[in-house]
Design a protein around this motif. Structure first.
Motif, short mmCIF file in Angstrom:
data_model
loop_
_atom_site.label_atom_id
_atom_site.label_comp_id
_atom_site.label_asym_id
_atom_site.label_seq_id
_atom_site.Cartn_x
_atom_site.Cartn_y
_atom_site.Cartn_z
N MET B 79 18.33 13.29 79.81
CA MET B 79 19.13 11.89 79.92
C MET B 79 18.26 10.81 79.26
N ALA B 80 17.12 10.41 79.65
CA ALA B 80 16.17 9.35 78.79
C ALA B 80 15.84 9.56 77.58
N TRP B 81 15.52 10.79 77.20
CA TRP B 81 15.39 11.24 75.88
C TRP B 81 16.30 10.79 75.02
N HIS B 82 17.59 11.59 75.21
CA HIS B 82 18.82 11.36 74.27
C HIS B 82 19.28 9.95 74.48
N LEU B 83 19.27 9.47 75.74
CA LEU B 83 19.72 7.88 75.59
C LEU B 83 18.91 7.08 74.51
N THR B 84 17.69 7.29 74.53
CA THR B 84 16.80 6.61 73.65
C THR B 84 17.10 7.12 72.04
N ALA B 85 17.16 8.26 72.07
CA ALA B 85 17.25 8.96 70.60
C ALA B 85 18.93 8.40 70.11
N LEU B 86 20.08 8.37 70.83
CA LEU B 86 21.26 7.79 70.65
C LEU B 86 21.12 6.52 70.07
N SER B 87 20.69 5.63 71.03
CA SER B 87 20.56 4.23 70.71
C SER B 87 19.86 3.70 69.51
N PHE B 88 18.65 4.55 69.23
CA PHE B 88 18.04 4.31 67.90
C PHE B 88 18.79 4.64 66.65
N ASN B 89 19.60 5.94 66.84
CA ASN B 89 20.34 6.26 65.58
C ASN B 89 21.56 5.17 65.61
N LEU B 90 22.08 4.56 66.76
CA LEU B 90 23.07 3.71 66.67
C LEU B 90 22.56 2.31 66.05
N ILE B 91 21.45 1.87 66.26
CA ILE B 91 20.66 0.86 65.72
C ILE B 91 20.55 0.98 64.19
N ASP B 92 19.88 2.35 64.03
CA ASP B 92 19.87 2.62 62.19
C ASP B 92 21.14 2.41 61.65
N ARG B 93 22.24 2.61 62.29
CA ARG B 93 23.62 2.61 61.65
C ARG B 93 24.01 1.18 61.53
N TRP B 94 23.57 0.24 62.65
CA TRP B 94 24.03 -0.93 62.56
C TRP B 94 23.39 -1.92 61.56
N GLN B 95 21.78 -1.45 61.61
CA GLN B 95 20.88 -2.36 60.80
C GLN B 95 20.06 -1.32 59.88
N PRO B 96 20.87 -0.87 58.70
CA PRO B 96 20.35 0.11 58.00
C PRO B 96 19.01 -0.28 57.32
N ASP B 97 18.19 0.59 56.84
CA ASP B 97 16.94 0.35 56.17
C ASP B 97 17.38 -0.08 54.89
N SER B 98 16.52 -0.88 54.30
CA SER B 98 17.05 -1.39 52.99
C SER B 98 16.87 -0.16 52.03
N THR B 99 15.95 0.74 52.32
CA THR B 99 15.38 1.54 51.37
C THR B 99 16.50 2.80 51.41
N GLU B 100 17.63 2.62 52.26
CA GLU B 100 18.26 4.05 52.32
C GLU B 100 19.60 3.44 51.76
N THR B 101 20.17 4.37 50.80
CA THR B 101 21.23 4.21 50.01
C THR B 101 22.63 4.54 51.11
N HIS B 102 22.40 5.23 51.77
CA HIS B 102 23.80 5.66 52.62
C HIS B 102 23.26 6.22 54.07
N PHE B 103 24.15 6.19 55.03
CA PHE B 103 23.90 6.60 56.28
C PHE B 103 23.70 8.12 56.46
N ARG B 104 22.59 8.68 56.46
CA ARG B 104 22.36 10.16 56.46
C ARG B 104 23.52 10.95 57.39
N SER B 105 24.11 11.97 56.84
CA SER B 105 24.86 12.69 57.44
C SER B 105 24.40 13.59 58.62
N TYR B 106 23.00 13.97 58.54
CA TYR B 106 22.44 14.69 59.54
C TYR B 106 22.28 13.55 60.96
N LYS B 107 22.18 12.30 60.64
CA LYS B 107 22.00 11.45 61.86
C LYS B 107 23.35 11.56 62.76
#
Lengths: 134, 208
Positions: B79-107
């Motif tokens: 639970m702790a691991w996936h809660l953190t991993a999921l939050s990280f991916n959601l944050i990436d979606r919300w605040q994309p890295d400027s070097t990324e052209t698009h949101f990666r589908s594997y995410k």
């Protein structure tokens, strides 16, 4: 008692919130199906690009006017979108350059795929390629 | 000598000294042993007039406890691991890295995996935890379970390490000049998850 429950409530709220936002971002099961259909379309475009290169070689090093099945290049090609049955649109942009476009449902998340001698225009949903006769 | 061995030794000595059984049990309770612990200690010696006292065959309980706590802590870890991993991916979606052209589908696939894990393991953890809390209230002696203590301290250690790691990460990002909203949000997620687990198990192990 209240103090005891605080960490559990915090984690519980976080879990529910994360699941909810996760479902919004992924679009739930329908989002997953969209993604799979788009992947299928992307695969078709890649194969069509190779197909166009092949028939151009066959037809005197010229890009074809329309896409029609060809015996010598009988690859496993799909001329129509398998889900909507609309034909993929093939356009000659110049005498060497062409594009093949599909109507993608969720182009923003399409994985980057290699397109022979070209690239993928995400905003239009088109694979663009340049034919260089040998 | 382990506390349970000490207890057993004491009961044996008291029986040899000819003390009545109920008196020994009362003395144990007065000394702070839980009802069940005193009961068990008494039952580990056969109620027969024979000197020295005869030990009774004892069931070995730790395997059952290990299964129960093992499952509970595995659920907590997932639970702790996936809660953190999921939050990280959601944050990436919300605040994309400027070097990324698009949101990666594997995410998106990772997000779905995390959602599935949370749906399976969070209820499991909360159910098992509620059972543990209830069982501990009924029998405070359970607090002294060795298996439980080990799991609790390992969890505390991992939570503390995560908290320190998050702090280290923030300081490093600050020095590198990369302290973006993204980094801060991710550090906050780690701090909240690890902090909640830490404070919960700190209370669990209180009085050790």
């Amino acid at each position: 008692m209240q103090r005891d429950l605080l960490p559990q409530i915090a984690i519980g709220v976080l879990v529910i919130g994360a699941i909810a936002f996760g479902l919004i971002v992924t679009g739930g099961p329908s989002g997953g199906r969209m993604q799979k259909r788009d992947n299928e379309r992307m695969k078709d475009l890649r194969e069509l690009v190779e197909f166009v290169h092949c028939i151009s070689d066959e037809k005197g090093n010229k890009l074809p006017e329309t896409l029609e099945p060809n015996r010598k290049c009988h690859r496993n090609i799909q001329l129509n979108d398998p889900f909507t049955d609309k034909p993929y649109s093939y356009t000659r942009l110049s005498y060497k350059k062409f594009s093949i476009c599909a109507e993608f449902e969720w182009p923003e998340i399409l994985p980057e795929r290699y397109i022979k001698a070209g690239g993928f225009e995400r905003s239009q949903g088109c694979a663009v390629s340049t034919y260089n006769p040998n | 000598m382990r506390p349970s061995d000490q207890l057993s030794q004491f009961v044996r000595d008291a029986l040899i000294a000819g003390k009545p059984r109920d008196q020994i049990e009362d003395a144990l309770k007065q000394a702070g042993w839980a009802y069940n612990e005193a009961r068990n200690a008494m039952e580990s010696w056969a109620d027969q007039d024979f000197a020295p006292p005869i030990p009774r065959p004892r069931p070995y309980l730790s395997a059952k406890e290990a299964f129960f706590y093992g499952l509970m802590f595995a659920a907590l870890a997932m639970m702790a691991w996936h809660l953190t991993a999921l939050s990280f991916n959601l944050i990436d979606r919300w605040q994309p890295d400027s070097t990324e052209t698009h949101f990666r589908s594997y995410k998106l696939r990772q997000i779905r995996w995390s959602i599935a894990s949370l749906i399976v393991f969070s209820p499991l953890f909360f159910i098992l935890n509620t059972r543990v809390v209830r069982a501990t209230k009924a029998d405070p002696g359970k607090r002294r379970s060795g298996v439980r203590k080990w799991f609790s301290y390992i969890t505390l250690f991992l939570a503390a390490a995560s908290l320190l790691g998050a702090l280290l990460w923030v300081v490093y990002a600050l020095l590198e000049g990369d302290l973006t909203t993204r980094v801060i949000c991710k550090a906050v997620v780690v701090a909240v998850v690890a902090g909640a687990i830490f404070s919960y198990f700190r209370r669990e192990t209180e009085g050790d």
